[in-house]
Each structure stands twice: as C-alpha cells, then as structure tokens.
Scaffold this active site. Structure first.
Site, PDB file in Angstrom:
ATOM      1  N   TYR A 127     -98.306 -22.764  30.016  1.00 49.49           N
ATOM      2  CA  TYR A 127     -97.235 -21.982  29.390  1.00 49.49           C
ATOM      3  C   TYR A 127     -97.814 -21.074  28.308  1.00 49.49           C
ATOM      4  O   TYR A 127     -97.540 -19.871  28.269  1.00 49.49           O
ATOM      5  CB  TYR A 127     -96.195 -22.929  28.797  1.00 49.49           C
ATOM      6  CG  TYR A 127     -95.077 -22.249  28.042  1.00 49.49           C
ATOM      7  CD1 TYR A 127     -93.996 -21.687  28.714  1.00 49.49           C
ATOM      8  CD2 TYR A 127     -95.092 -22.188  26.653  1.00 49.49           C
ATOM      9  CE1 TYR A 127     -92.960 -21.083  28.025  1.00 49.49           C
ATOM     10  CE2 TYR A 127     -94.064 -21.580  25.950  1.00 49.49           C
ATOM     11  CZ  TYR A 127     -92.999 -21.023  26.641  1.00 49.49           C
ATOM     12  OH  TYR A 127     -91.971 -20.408  25.945  1.00 49.49           O
TER      13      TYR A 127
ATOM     14  N   SER B  19     -93.673 -16.223  23.197  1.00 47.41           N
ATOM     15  CA  SER B  19     -93.573 -17.482  22.463  1.00 47.41           C
ATOM     16  C   SER B  19     -94.733 -17.565  21.482  1.00 47.41           C
ATOM     17  O   SER B  19     -95.812 -17.010  21.726  1.00 47.41           O
ATOM     18  CB  SER B  19     -93.653 -18.666  23.431  1.00 47.41           C
ATOM     19  OG  SER B  19     -93.797 -19.888  22.727  1.00 47.41           O
TER      20      SER B  19
END
Length: 262
Positions: free
Chosen positions: A165, A152
């Site tokens: 995350y 990501s």
C-alpha cells in the site's frame, strides 16, 4: 482567462465545472463530491456498488443538485472505458478528475501472497495511471483543468503494516510530479493529497480499537483523527482558480503527523 482580472467569486467557485470522482459513495470520496456540488460543479460519481450509487443520486436529486453516477470497477480496463463513455454521454466533457479509489491489506511484508500484492497495485496505482490517460483528451479540451489524486502519508513515511500500500502511494506522488510536468502545456494541473487517519467506514473498525486509536492520537500533534470534510476542502481548493499556480505537489492533511519527530 486573464487571472489578474478574476473576481473573488471567479476564484472560489466550481460553477460550470464538470467533475469525475471515483469511490464516491462513502468516506472521503463522498465528502469531496458533496463539497464540489456545494461549490456549483456538475459531478459524476463512480463506485462498484450500483445500489449505493443510485441511492446517493436520489438524495442529491431531491436537493436539485446536478449529479450523475456510474457503477464500475476502476481496477478493470472494461470498467474504466465504461466510465468515460458515461462521462461523454452524460456530461459532454470533463474539467476535474479525482482519483480516490484505493484499497489496503494490512499485513507484514512477509505475509503477502503475490495475488494480494498485484491486486493492491492494480487498484491503487495502475487504475490511477489509466484513468488519467483516458481523461487527458477531455481535460486538455477543457483548457483549465485539474487532477487530484488521493494518496496517503503511508507513501511518505513508514507505518506499521501495509508495505505494498505504501509503495503504491509513494509511486502516486511521483506519477503526480511526472504528469504535472508533462501536461502543464495542456493546462492540466496535477496534485496529490496525503491523508493520515481519517474517520471513514474503512478506518472505523481500526479506530474502534482503543489501543489503535490511542496510538494514532499519540503520534498526531493535533491529538485527534481527521474528518472527510477536511480532505474535501483541500480537494476543492486545488480544483478552483484560486489554486491556479499549484501543480506537482503532494500536500499532507495529517494533523501534523508527518512533521512529528521526537
């Protein structure tokens, strides 16, 4: 194979390749599985929902596509071991591994519990490390194999929430570099794809909020949200012979987001 003698068709196909794709019943994982199947690969999909796996397999079976499935949780050791038992039993080997499973809890850093923090790391990072290690003997035997990790842009730049995350996705980039170097002699290439907002069932609730959607588009030079197929195309390329000299890389698919300054 002597790369200099390959034909165009040799370079842009996955025919004869056996692929394992996690989190592949929806969103990015499903798009990657469909792309691989269209390019001739034999595919095994993994998801926790057994019904969703079976429904997808039935659809592909009607189209005459060579697909298998396993219902398991990659965040659990027993689940990972069960997956590879199925890989050996149903496909007899492995050439391609796509680590797509991931989760997020969108909070400010001070609001996380230790359990939430550990759960994110177990799902996003530990599972990938262990899936790669379990896959290694099969990928080494393949002789020309590829691992694609779905990261990501949150692992490259700070975003508004989700520090754990982002931490896992940043670590995934370094894991990719380490394995690419360690396993180059085994002819295993390892790369990461770092998406920005992609329109999937996971992001749809956020993107249905006009304020969030406008904020995303404002920070994206291409002024739109990405589609799962735009991740799938790169994943497929990285697994073809056309990408045979690419390893240890993290490639952002983000409409220019990570390059955008003032």
């Amino acid at each position: 194979m002597d790369r200099s003698t390959e034909t165009f068709r040799d370079r842009w196909t996955l025919t004869g390749k056996k692929a394992l794709i996690t989190g592949a019943t929806k969103g990015i994982g499903l798009a990657i599985a469909q792309e691989f199947l269209a390019l001739g690969a034999e595919v095994m999909i993994v998801a926790r929902n057994a019904e969703a796996v079976q429904q997808q397999l039935e659809l592909w079976k009607q189209l005459g596509l060579q697909a298998h499935g396993a219902a398991a949780d990659v965040a659990e050791s027993a689940g990972r071991e069960a997956i590879f038992e199925q890989v050996v039993q149903k496909m007899g080997g492995l050439d391609l591994l796509v680590n797509n499973v991931g989760t997020n809890i969108r909070k400010q850093a001070l609001d996380y519990t230790l359990e939430e923090y550990e759960s994110i790391f177990q799902t996003n990072l530990t599972s990938v490390f262990e899936m790669c290690r379990l896959a290694h003997p099969l990928l080494k035997a393949s002789n020309h194999s590829s691992i694609v990790n779905i990261g990501s842009v949150a692992g490259l730049v700070a975003i508004r929430t989700g520090a754990p995350y982002g931490m896992t996705k940043a670590a995934l980039v370094q894991l990719t570099r380490a394995l690419a170097v360690e396993w180059a002699g085994d002819r295993i290439r390892v790369n990461t794809i770092a998406p920005w907002f992609i329109r999937t069932p996971l992001t749809e609730p956020l993107l249905n909020n006009p304020d969030t959607l406008n904020a995303v588009i404002e920070q994206t030079p291409m002024k739109r949200v990405g589609e799962p197929q735009e991740i799938a195309g790169l994943a497929a390329f990285l697994c073809t012979s056309a990408a045979s000299y690419i390893t240890g890389q993290c490639i952002a698919v983000d409409g220019g987001f990570s390059a955008f300054g003032f």
